[in-house]
Design a protein around this motif. Sequence first.
Motif, mmCIF file in Angstrom:
data_model
loop_
_atom_site.group_PDB
_atom_site.id
_atom_site.type_symbol
_atom_site.label_atom_id
_atom_site.label_comp_id
_atom_site.label_asym_id
_atom_site.label_seq_id
_atom_site.Cartn_x
_atom_site.Cartn_y
_atom_site.Cartn_z
ATOM 1 N N LYS A 20 10.669 45.366 -89.347
ATOM 2 C CA LYS A 20 10.255 45.909 -88.050
ATOM 3 C C LYS A 20 9.825 44.821 -87.080
ATOM 4 O O LYS A 20 10.065 44.912 -85.879
ATOM 5 C CB LYS A 20 9.115 46.910 -88.267
ATOM 6 N N PHE A 21 9.173 43.767 -87.599
ATOM 7 C CA PHE A 21 8.662 42.678 -86.774
ATOM 8 C C PHE A 21 9.194 41.360 -87.317
ATOM 9 O O PHE A 21 8.592 40.746 -88.188
ATOM 10 C CB PHE A 21 7.127 42.663 -86.773
ATOM 11 N N ALA A 22 10.333 40.922 -86.793
ATOM 12 C CA ALA A 22 11.009 39.725 -87.292
ATOM 13 C C ALA A 22 10.149 38.467 -87.189
ATOM 14 O O ALA A 22 10.379 37.496 -87.905
ATOM 15 C CB ALA A 22 12.324 39.520 -86.547
ATOM 16 N N GLY A 41 -6.474 40.106 -89.405
ATOM 17 C CA GLY A 41 -6.628 39.207 -88.264
ATOM 18 C C GLY A 41 -5.338 38.469 -87.951
ATOM 19 O O GLY A 41 -4.961 38.318 -86.790
ATOM 20 N N ARG A 42 -4.645 38.041 -88.990
ATOM 21 C CA ARG A 42 -3.377 37.332 -88.797
ATOM 22 C C ARG A 42 -2.334 38.261 -88.173
ATOM 23 O O ARG A 42 -1.617 37.876 -87.255
ATOM 24 C CB ARG A 42 -2.886 36.802 -90.136
ATOM 25 N N LEU A 43 -2.264 39.495 -88.672
ATOM 26 C CA LEU A 43 -1.318 40.462 -88.106
ATOM 27 C C LEU A 43 -1.662 40.790 -86.655
ATOM 28 O O LEU A 43 -0.767 40.884 -85.809
ATOM 29 C CB LEU A 43 -1.289 41.742 -88.944
ATOM 30 N N GLN A 44 -2.944 40.944 -86.365
ATOM 31 C CA GLN A 44 -3.371 41.225 -84.991
ATOM 32 C C GLN A 44 -2.944 40.096 -84.056
ATOM 33 O O GLN A 44 -2.398 40.347 -82.979
ATOM 34 C CB GLN A 44 -4.889 41.393 -84.929
ATOM 35 N N ALA A 45 -3.171 38.873 -84.463
ATOM 36 C CA ALA A 45 -2.830 37.735 -83.619
ATOM 37 C C ALA A 45 -1.321 37.610 -83.451
ATOM 38 O O ALA A 45 -0.825 37.362 -82.346
ATOM 39 C CB ALA A 45 -3.385 36.450 -84.234
ATOM 40 N N LYS A 46 -0.573 37.794 -84.507
ATOM 41 C CA LYS A 46 0.871 37.606 -84.469
ATOM 42 C C LYS A 46 1.568 38.711 -83.682
ATOM 43 O O LYS A 46 2.524 38.456 -82.961
ATOM 44 C CB LYS A 46 1.378 37.579 -85.915
ATOM 45 N N LEU A 47 1.075 39.949 -83.820
ATOM 46 C CA LEU A 47 1.733 41.090 -83.185
ATOM 47 C C LEU A 47 1.084 41.520 -81.875
ATOM 48 O O LEU A 47 1.633 42.342 -81.153
ATOM 49 C CB LEU A 47 1.761 42.285 -84.154
ATOM 50 N N GLY A 48 -0.111 41.007 -81.589
ATOM 51 C CA GLY A 48 -0.798 41.391 -80.359
ATOM 52 C C GLY A 48 -1.238 42.845 -80.376
ATOM 53 O O GLY A 48 -1.217 43.523 -79.352
#
Length: 61
Positions: A20-22, A41-48
């Motif tokens: 879903k998120f390349a 936190g990592r997912l939040q930062a990477k995906l906004g």
Amino acid sequence: MNTTEIKGNWNEQKGKLKQKFAVLTDNDLLLVEGKNEELMGRLQAKLGKTKEEIHKIISEL
């Protein structure tokens, strides 16, 4: 649910997230026991996205 089931379930979820998120890599999705907050936190930062949005995305996979 035992540890094997959790790990298997996470591997399936991880694959779906990467589809879903390349932009996500294996390192981004590395889940180490006790590091759930770091992963979020990592997912939040990477995906906004917010934490709530990330939880919703994962639950809908």
